[in-house]
Design a protein around this motif. Structure first.
Motif: not given
Length: 230
Positions: A67, A201-203, A206, A213, A225-230
């Motif tokens: 980044s 490789m980031v979502c 992020q 990074t 990549r696919i991310g998930r906010a949690d």
């Protein structure tokens, strides 16, 4: 790491005169009213932290793209690099990192290579998180030629508050991955145009750390990549 290193960070030389101005105004505010002076103290501390320039540990494996900025991934989409760079008129994957006024604003090279072109273009000052900021806002674009012949573009974009883009590099310079190449004052965004066929490789959403990074890997065929906010 010592406890003090958690709070006290090196400051980039670009920030010295701004901190001095904030401090001088703070002294004047104390002459007017104590509570105004303490507000000035808070703003002076913020200004110091804005121009902080912490040490970063950059991964050195060949092929890693890191980044260029601290902040949050605000956009991932196909787009044509800035025309002024003279790159092929082909849509590439663009990853945008939005920097708020609380992020470190020192910009770092996403990949090692030679700067083959630098182009500054004046423009407007829309909110840097908006898509149209890439096309309409003031910007400074760099094209980096990598050792394998491929090119990568990184673009500094001024934002709603930012009014000054600073670039330390010049055409012909050779940069190391993670090396400081510029900064933007007071809120902005960095766009990275990945080489054709390279997936990020980031979502979206992020958090990113400049110079650390991993944004993409030239040596892998891993899909985006696919991310998930949690």
């Amino acid at each position: 790491m010592k406890m003090r290193d958690t709070f006290i960070k090196p400051m980039h030389p670009e920030g010295r005169r701004f901190v001095a101005i904030f401090a001088a105004v703070t002294l004047l505010l104390f002459l007017v009213a104590s509570f105004l002076g303490w507000i000035g103290v808070g703003l002076t501390i913020w200004c110091y932290y804005f121009f902080r320039d912490p040490v970063r540990v950059t991964p050195t494996r060949e092929g890693l793209i890191v980044s260029p900025a601290d902040g949050v991934v605000s956009l991932i989409e196909k787009a044509i690099p800035p025309a002024e760079l003279g790159m092929p008129d082909v849509a590439l994957t663009r990853v945008s990192v939005f920097m708020s006024v609380f992020n470190c604003h020192v910009n770092r090279a996403p990949i090692a290579g030679q700067v083959s072109a630098i182009a500054y273009r004046p423009g407007k000052f829309f909110n840097a998180s908006l898509d149209k900021a890439s096309a309409d806002n003031e910007r400074n674009s760099l094209c980096i030629d990598m050792a394998d012949g491929r090119q990568l573009a990184v673009v500094q974009i001024a934002g709603l508050v930012a009014r000054r883009i600073v670039c330390f590099s010049a055409k012909g310079d050779t940069l190391l991955t993670g090396e400081r190449f510029g900064l933007i004052r007071f809120g902005s965004r960095l766009d990275v145009y990945l080489p054709d066929g390279v997936a990020p490789m980031v979502c979206l959403g992020q958090g990113m750390i400049a110079g650390e990074t991993v944004l993409a890997d030239l040596t892998t065929a891993e899909p985006a990549r696919i991310g998930r906010a949690d």
